[in-house]
Design a protein around this motif. Structure first.
Motif, PDB file in Angstrom:
ATOM      1  N   ASP A 139      81.563 -47.292  86.736  1.00  0.00           N
ATOM      2  CA  ASP A 139      80.945 -46.050  85.718  1.00  0.00           C
ATOM      3  C   ASP A 139      80.096 -45.026  86.673  1.00  0.00           C
ATOM      4  OD1 ASP A 139      79.660 -48.727  86.470  1.00  0.00           O
ATOM      5  OD2 ASP A 139      77.955 -47.675  85.170  1.00  0.00           O
ATOM      6  N   THR A 140      79.856 -45.349  87.907  1.00  0.00           N
ATOM      7  CA  THR A 140      78.991 -44.313  88.722  1.00  0.00           C
ATOM      8  C   THR A 140      79.764 -43.590  89.481  1.00  0.00           C
ATOM      9  OG1 THR A 140      78.928 -45.838  90.888  1.00  0.00           O
ATOM     10  CG2 THR A 140      77.460 -46.441  89.076  1.00  0.00           C
ATOM     11  N   ILE A 141      81.050 -43.459  89.314  1.00  0.00           N
ATOM     12  CA  ILE A 141      81.973 -42.294  90.245  1.00  0.00           C
ATOM     13  C   ILE A 141      81.475 -40.963  90.160  1.00  0.00           C
ATOM     14  CG2 ILE A 141      84.204 -41.516  90.287  1.00  0.00           C
ATOM     15  CD1 ILE A 141      85.449 -44.193  89.642  1.00  0.00           C
ATOM     16  N   GLY A 142      81.176 -40.545  89.023  1.00  0.00           N
ATOM     17  CA  GLY A 142      80.847 -38.985  88.917  1.00  0.00           C
ATOM     18  C   GLY A 142      79.635 -38.761  89.771  1.00  0.00           C
ATOM     19  N   ARG A 143      78.405 -39.789  89.752  1.00  0.00           N
ATOM     20  CA  ARG A 143      77.223 -39.552  90.069  1.00  0.00           C
ATOM     21  C   ARG A 143      77.258 -39.599  91.538  1.00  0.00           C
ATOM     22  NH1 ARG A 143      74.103 -44.057  86.717  1.00  0.00           N
ATOM     23  NH2 ARG A 143      76.470 -44.489  86.159  1.00  0.00           N
ATOM     24  N   CYS A 144      78.257 -40.722  92.100  1.00  0.00           N
ATOM     25  CA  CYS A 144      78.326 -40.920  93.476  1.00  0.00           C
ATOM     26  C   CYS A 144      78.846 -39.606  93.980  1.00  0.00           C
ATOM     27  CB  CYS A 144      79.147 -42.103  93.841  1.00  0.00           C
ATOM     28  SG  CYS A 144      78.213 -43.504  93.496  1.00  0.00           S
ATOM     29  N   LEU A 145      79.830 -39.029  93.609  1.00  0.00           N
ATOM     30  CA  LEU A 145      80.443 -37.879  93.935  1.00  0.00           C
ATOM     31  C   LEU A 145      79.520 -36.777  94.457  1.00  0.00           C
ATOM     32  CD1 LEU A 145      83.807 -37.881  92.063  1.00  0.00           C
ATOM     33  CD2 LEU A 145      83.700 -38.333  94.491  1.00  0.00           C
ATOM     34  N   ASN A 146      78.565 -36.551  93.294  1.00  0.00           N
ATOM     35  CA  ASN A 146      77.501 -35.549  93.237  1.00  0.00           C
ATOM     36  C   ASN A 146      76.381 -35.933  94.686  1.00  0.00           C
ATOM     37  OD1 ASN A 146      77.866 -33.783  91.225  1.00  0.00           O
ATOM     38  ND2 ASN A 146      76.857 -35.169  89.867  1.00  0.00           N
ATOM     39  N   TRP A 147      76.255 -37.046  95.054  1.00  0.00           N
ATOM     40  CA  TRP A 147      75.768 -37.513  96.295  1.00  0.00           C
ATOM     41  C   TRP A 147      76.439 -37.241  97.331  1.00  0.00           C
ATOM     42  CZ3 TRP A 147      70.613 -38.393  96.840  1.00  0.00           C
ATOM     43  CH2 TRP A 147      69.756 -39.030  95.428  1.00  0.00           C
ATOM     44  N   MET A 148      77.904 -37.509  97.257  1.00  0.00           N
ATOM     45  CA  MET A 148      78.690 -37.057  98.582  1.00  0.00           C
ATOM     46  C   MET A 148      78.763 -35.560  98.939  1.00  0.00           C
ATOM     47  SD  MET A 148      82.116 -39.295  97.899  1.00  0.00           S
ATOM     48  CE  MET A 148      82.281 -41.021  98.571  1.00  0.00           C
ATOM     49  N   VAL A 149      78.569 -34.818  97.591  1.00  0.00           N
ATOM     50  CA  VAL A 149      78.756 -33.314  97.932  1.00  0.00           C
ATOM     51  C   VAL A 149      77.235 -32.835  98.551  1.00  0.00           C
ATOM     52  CG1 VAL A 149      78.438 -31.265  96.621  1.00  0.00           C
ATOM     53  CG2 VAL A 149      80.328 -32.844  96.028  1.00  0.00           C
ATOM     54  N   ALA A 150      75.994 -33.737  98.196  1.00  0.00           N
ATOM     55  CA  ALA A 150      74.757 -33.118  98.659  1.00  0.00           C
ATOM     56  C   ALA A 150      74.947 -33.577 100.228  1.00  0.00           C
ATOM     57  CB  ALA A 150      73.769 -34.060  97.919  1.00  0.00           C
ATOM     58  N   SER A 151      75.632 -34.736 100.588  1.00  0.00           N
ATOM     59  CA  SER A 151      75.697 -35.423 101.889  1.00  0.00           C
ATOM     60  C   SER A 151      76.452 -34.180 102.607  1.00  0.00           C
ATOM     61  CB  SER A 151      76.169 -36.795 101.963  1.00  0.00           C
ATOM     62  OG  SER A 151      76.217 -37.083 103.275  1.00  0.00           O
ATOM     63  N   LYS A 152      77.528 -33.900 102.016  1.00  0.00           N
ATOM     64  CA  LYS A 152      78.328 -33.031 102.776  1.00  0.00           C
ATOM     65  C   LYS A 152      77.578 -31.639 103.140  1.00  0.00           C
ATOM     66  CE  LYS A 152      82.229 -31.360 104.778  1.00  0.00           C
ATOM     67  NZ  LYS A 152      82.528 -32.001 105.947  1.00  0.00           N
ATOM     68  N   SER A 153      76.830 -30.889 102.218  1.00  0.00           N
ATOM     69  CA  SER A 153      75.899 -29.687 102.257  1.00  0.00           C
ATOM     70  C   SER A 153      75.136 -30.100 103.496  1.00  0.00           C
ATOM     71  CB  SER A 153      75.351 -29.756 101.203  1.00  0.00           C
ATOM     72  OG  SER A 153      76.261 -29.050 100.039  1.00  0.00           O
ATOM     73  N   LEU A 154      74.472 -31.283 103.787  1.00  0.00           N
ATOM     74  CA  LEU A 154      73.599 -31.369 104.946  1.00  0.00           C
ATOM     75  C   LEU A 154      74.216 -31.531 106.214  1.00  0.00           C
ATOM     76  CD1 LEU A 154      71.337 -34.267 103.492  1.00  0.00           C
ATOM     77  CD2 LEU A 154      70.711 -31.691 103.923  1.00  0.00           C
ATOM     78  N   GLU A 155      75.527 -31.985 106.264  1.00  0.00           N
ATOM     79  CA  GLU A 155      76.398 -32.095 107.229  1.00  0.00           C
ATOM     80  C   GLU A 155      76.880 -30.396 107.662  1.00  0.00           C
ATOM     81  OE1 GLU A 155      80.408 -32.009 109.450  1.00  0.00           O
ATOM     82  OE2 GLU A 155      80.108 -31.683 107.356  1.00  0.00           O
ATOM     83  N   ARG A 156      77.062 -29.833 106.673  1.00  0.00           N
ATOM     84  CA  ARG A 156      77.231 -28.277 106.956  1.00  0.00           C
ATOM     85  C   ARG A 156      76.355 -27.624 107.416  1.00  0.00           C
ATOM     86  NH1 ARG A 156      80.900 -27.854 101.635  1.00  0.00           N
ATOM     87  NH2 ARG A 156      83.093 -28.180 102.567  1.00  0.00           N
TER      88      ARG A 156
END
Length: 205
Positions: free
Chosen positions: A174-191
């Motif tokens: 049930d947290t997939i959508g929210r976790c994906l948002n956190w993943m995108v944020a993490s990827k932005s920091l990596e960029r």
């Protein structure tokens, strides 16, 4: 004439550092919005991105004016490097906007009960960016070269965060959508760390 050119070159450097300061603030605010679930702050970060875009245009305009004055080879490289650095800073601003967008979406949903160390990752990426800009201002290619390998540490932390979130999604579908948002944020920091590395490479080469 040469003194006038040097004065304008100093103005270009100062404008670049001011742009970097705005960019760093945008990243900090985006992360604050994410961690504190602050919708208003997230919206402000997205809105303020236009100021960073404006800085890039002003720096390009000033750099082009300096290039028309047929500078010496060393100054020519300095001016073209400043233009490339402003492009990377503008992209860091874009990544801050992406994080703010995720903060906006997450602020309107229940929090995900998982601890991930995005502040540490942001600190590493922003420290790299500051060190790269210092190397540019001080014309210190050795310092720029020394920070390039630090990008791998940020990559490793991003991978670790993604793995933690992936495990959490499997256990809590049930947290997939929210976790994906956190993943995108993490990827932005990596960029952002990638852009810091790009700045360092410009100073080296």
């Amino acid at each position: 004439m040469e003194h006038h050119f040097d004065t304008e070159l100093d103005v270009l450097k100062q404008k670049l550092l001011t742009m970097a300061s705005h960019t760093e603030t945008a990243v900090h605010r985006a992360l604050q919005a994410l961690n504190q679930r602050d919708l208003d702050l997230a919206l402000r970060v997205k809105d303020d991105d236009r100021y960073i875009d404006q800085f890039e245009m002003e720096i390009d305009e000033l750099a082009i004016q300096l290039l028309t004055k047929a500078p010496l080879a060393g100054n020519l490289r300095l001016v073209t490097t400043a233009m490339k650095i402003s492009q990377n800073l503008e992209r860091v601003g874009d990544e801050a906007s992406k994080i703010a967008k995720r903060a906006r979406d997450l602020s309107q949903e229940p929090p995900v009960k998982i601890t991930i160390d995005l502040p540490r990752m942001a600190g590493m990426a922003l420290d790299m960016l500051k060190a790269a800009l210092d190397a540019f201002v001080n014309q210190d290619p050795a310092a720029a070269r020394a920070l390039i390998p630090r990008d791998k540490e940020v990559d490793a932390l991003n991978k670790q965060i993604h793995e933690s979130l992936a495990q959490h999604m499997v256990a809590n579908p049930d947290t997939i959508g929210r976790c994906l948002n956190w993943m995108v944020a993490s990827k932005s920091l990596e960029r952002i760390a990638d852009h810091a590395k790009n700045v360092a490479e410009e100073v080296v080469f």
